[in-house]
Scaffold this motif. Structure first.
Motif, PDB file in Angstrom:
ATOM      1  N   ILE A 198       0.834  -1.198   0.000  1.00 53.13           N
ATOM      2  CA  ILE A 198       0.000   0.000   0.000  1.00 53.13           C
ATOM      3  C   ILE A 198       0.874   1.255   0.000  1.00 53.13           C
ATOM      4  N   HIS A 199       1.964   1.222   0.779  1.00 52.49           N
ATOM      5  CA  HIS A 199       2.901   2.352   0.791  1.00 52.49           C
ATOM      6  C   HIS A 199       3.570   2.502  -0.564  1.00 52.49           C
ATOM      7  N   GLU A 200       3.848   1.382  -1.228  1.00 50.56           N
ATOM      8  CA  GLU A 200       4.434   1.423  -2.578  1.00 50.56           C
ATOM      9  C   GLU A 200       3.514   2.172  -3.539  1.00 50.56           C
ATOM     10  N   LEU A 201       2.215   1.999  -3.372  1.00 51.78           N
ATOM     11  CA  LEU A 201       1.247   2.694  -4.221  1.00 51.78           C
ATOM     12  C   LEU A 201       1.080   4.158  -3.837  1.00 51.78           C
ATOM     13  N   GLY A 202       1.602   4.526  -2.674  1.00 52.48           N
ATOM     14  CA  GLY A 202       1.465   5.912  -2.205  1.00 52.48           C
ATOM     15  C   GLY A 202       0.083   6.232  -1.677  1.00 52.48           C
ATOM     16  N   LEU A 203      -0.640   5.191  -1.235  1.00 45.63           N
ATOM     17  CA  LEU A 203      -1.994   5.413  -0.752  1.00 45.63           C
ATOM     18  C   LEU A 203      -2.001   5.869   0.702  1.00 45.63           C
ATOM     19  N   SER A 204      -3.002   6.636   1.050  1.00 44.72           N
ATOM     20  CA  SER A 204      -3.284   6.963   2.447  1.00 44.72           C
ATOM     21  C   SER A 204      -4.740   6.592   2.691  1.00 44.72           C
ATOM     22  N   GLY A 205      -5.215   6.819   3.898  1.00 43.76           N
ATOM     23  CA  GLY A 205      -6.591   6.455   4.186  1.00 43.76           C
ATOM     24  C   GLY A 205      -6.676   5.093   4.829  1.00 43.76           C
ATOM     25  N   LEU A 206      -7.510   4.208   4.291  1.00 45.83           N
ATOM     26  CA  LEU A 206      -7.790   2.937   4.935  1.00 45.83           C
ATOM     27  C   LEU A 206      -7.481   1.760   4.011  1.00 45.83           C
ATOM     28  N   VAL A 207      -7.122   0.623   4.622  1.00 42.94           N
ATOM     29  CA  VAL A 207      -6.975  -0.631   3.890  1.00 42.94           C
ATOM     30  C   VAL A 207      -7.781  -1.684   4.648  1.00 42.94           C
ATOM     31  N   CYS A 208      -8.472  -2.529   3.890  1.00 44.31           N
ATOM     32  CA  CYS A 208      -9.310  -3.580   4.468  1.00 44.31           C
ATOM     33  C   CYS A 208      -8.576  -4.904   4.364  1.00 44.31           C
ATOM     34  N   CYS A 209      -8.361  -5.558   5.503  1.00 52.50           N
ATOM     35  CA  CYS A 209      -7.548  -6.774   5.564  1.00 52.50           C
ATOM     36  C   CYS A 209      -8.390  -7.966   6.021  1.00 52.50           C
ATOM     37  N   GLY A 210      -7.851  -9.170   5.787  1.00 50.56           N
ATOM     38  CA  GLY A 210      -8.468 -10.380   6.318  1.00 50.56           C
ATOM     39  C   GLY A 210      -9.908 -10.576   5.913  1.00 50.56           C
ATOM     40  N   GLN A 211     -10.232 -10.316   4.647  1.00 56.49           N
ATOM     41  CA  GLN A 211     -11.608 -10.451   4.135  1.00 56.49           C
ATOM     42  C   GLN A 211     -12.578  -9.498   4.833  1.00 56.49           C
ATOM     43  N   GLY A 212     -12.105  -8.305   5.177  1.00 50.46           N
ATOM     44  CA  GLY A 212     -12.971  -7.313   5.808  1.00 50.46           C
ATOM     45  C   GLY A 212     -13.064  -7.428   7.311  1.00 50.46           C
ATOM     46  N   THR A 213     -12.247  -8.302   7.916  1.00 53.47           N
ATOM     47  CA  THR A 213     -12.301  -8.473   9.373  1.00 53.47           C
ATOM     48  C   THR A 213     -11.441  -7.470  10.123  1.00 53.47           C
ATOM     49  N   ALA A 214     -10.572  -6.763   9.419  1.00 54.21           N
ATOM     50  CA  ALA A 214      -9.755  -5.712  10.047  1.00 54.21           C
ATOM     51  C   ALA A 214      -9.624  -4.559   9.069  1.00 54.21           C
ATOM     52  N   ILE A 215      -9.976  -3.370   9.511  1.00 50.02           N
ATOM     53  CA  ILE A 215      -9.820  -2.169   8.682  1.00 50.02           C
ATOM     54  C   ILE A 215      -8.826  -1.266   9.386  1.00 50.02           C
ATOM     55  N   VAL A 216      -7.752  -0.936   8.668  1.00 51.18           N
ATOM     56  CA  VAL A 216      -6.578  -0.317   9.274  1.00 51.18           C
ATOM     57  C   VAL A 216      -6.313   1.047   8.645  1.00 51.18           C
ATOM     58  N   GLU A 217      -5.986   2.019   9.492  1.00 48.71           N
ATOM     59  CA  GLU A 217      -5.564   3.341   9.017  1.00 48.71           C
ATOM     60  C   GLU A 217      -4.115   3.233   8.551  1.00 48.71           C
ATOM     61  N   ILE A 218      -3.876   3.563   7.304  1.00 47.17           N
ATOM     62  CA  ILE A 218      -2.599   3.275   6.651  1.00 47.17           C
ATOM     63  C   ILE A 218      -1.426   3.996   7.305  1.00 47.17           C
ATOM     64  N   ASP A 219      -1.598   5.255   7.620  1.00 47.17           N
ATOM     65  CA  ASP A 219      -0.469   6.044   8.119  1.00 47.17           C
ATOM     66  C   ASP A 219      -0.140   5.793   9.579  1.00 47.17           C
ATOM     67  N   THR A 220      -1.121   5.348  10.368  1.00 42.65           N
ATOM     68  CA  THR A 220      -0.900   5.185  11.807  1.00 42.65           C
ATOM     69  C   THR A 220      -0.958   3.736  12.280  1.00 42.65           C
ATOM     70  N   ASN A 221      -1.428   2.823  11.422  1.00 41.20           N
ATOM     71  CA  ASN A 221      -1.665   1.417  11.783  1.00 41.20           C
ATOM     72  C   ASN A 221      -2.794   1.245  12.797  1.00 41.20           C
TER      73      ASN A 221
END
Length: 277
Positions: A57-80
């Motif tokens: 995600i950092h390689e893509l230069g994205l910020s905001g949110l990423v959805c992990c584990g089939q939607g079971t964890a939603i993580v703020e990209i910059d702060t974890n």
């Protein structure tokens, strides 16, 4: 600034956004950046755990949110920071592991930042090379016993299988009717069990609410059976050309595969252009 028809795009990662060799083309990266600069929200929704997706995600230069584990964890990209936790109850996870053990399966059990494997074999090495994270091998006891004794409430339990055995084992696990669980396929070699309360579909809904974007103005892009919930939830669900038949049957099918920069071309055609009627 160019007008956008769909202000939220949620894309699967493996088999959809990334090529088979693990790369993402500069053309795709530039197209995503252009879409974001024009006001769009772009998010990845993946089966991977945070540690396995955040570097990409950092390689893509994205910020905001990423959805992990089939939607079971939603993580703020910059702060974890984890905004949503969708763990399985410990007793249910133990039951799932015991069933997989009875079938002789290679098992992974996922906590947030770590995952545990019952086998140290070539399959594990291959998986580690793809997600760039090391599994913790449980060698001194059955993994079901480890899960019970540790009190672990995992985000999901995964089985690595041969392609020819995937559907047979998926159906075998599905008929167990694990309490409040879904059984899905995330690749030709992976079967996953997780809480039925969370999916890539609920993740799309979470993102739409978070960004105050109507669901009908969202695009979801995927390639596998586990992408079905978000394909159905989004206003426009698109399967890349290389997608699983189960997904192709219910989605708009793109003319391009992940090897042909499908996500970039979908952005250009649907997010910016006029949809074909």
């Amino acid at each position: 600034m160019q007008k956008i028809n769909y202000p939220l795009i949620v894309s699967d990662f493996d088999g959809t956004l990334v090529k088979e060799d693990g790369t993402i083309s500069e053309y795709t990266k530039k197209t995503i950046r252009r879409y974001i600069n024009d006001g769009g929200k772009f998010a990845v929704s993946t089966g991977r755990m945070p540690a396995g997706i955040l570097p990409r995600i950092h390689e893509l230069g994205l910020s905001g949110l990423v959805c992990c584990g089939q939607g079971t964890a939603i993580v703020e990209i910059d702060t974890n920071e984890v905004l949503l936790h969708g763990r399985m109850p410990n007793d249910v996870a133990v039951t799932v592991c015991k069933k997989m053990e009875s079938l002789g399966l290679h098992i992974h059990v996922y906590d947030l930042w770590d995952y545990y494997s019952n086998m140290d074999d070539e399959a594990l090495k291959l998986y580690e090379s793809i997600v760039k994270t090391k599994g913790i091998v449980v060698a001194d006891k059955p993994i079901s016993q480890f899960v019970k004794e540790s009190g672990l409430c995992p985000y999901k339990v995964l089985a690595m299988v041969e392609e020819k055995d995937n559907e047979r084992f998926r159906l075998e696990l599905e008929k167990e009717n694990f309490e409040n669980c879904t059984v899905t396929r995330s690749s030709k070699f992976l079967i996953e069990v997780g809480s039925a309360s969370y999916s890539k579909g609920t993740a799309v809904e979470f993102l739409a609410n978070r960004f105050q974007i109507p669901l009908e103005k969202t695009i979801a892009i995927g390639d596998q059976y586990n992408d079905l919930p978000m394909i159905k939830k989004a206003g426009l669900g698109i399967a890349v050309k290389n997608a699983d038949d189960a997904l192709r049957s219910v989605a708009t099918v793109a003319n391009y595969t992940n090897e042909e920069d499908a996500v970039a071309k979908i952005i250009e055609k649907y997010a910016y252009g006029e949809e074909e009627k």
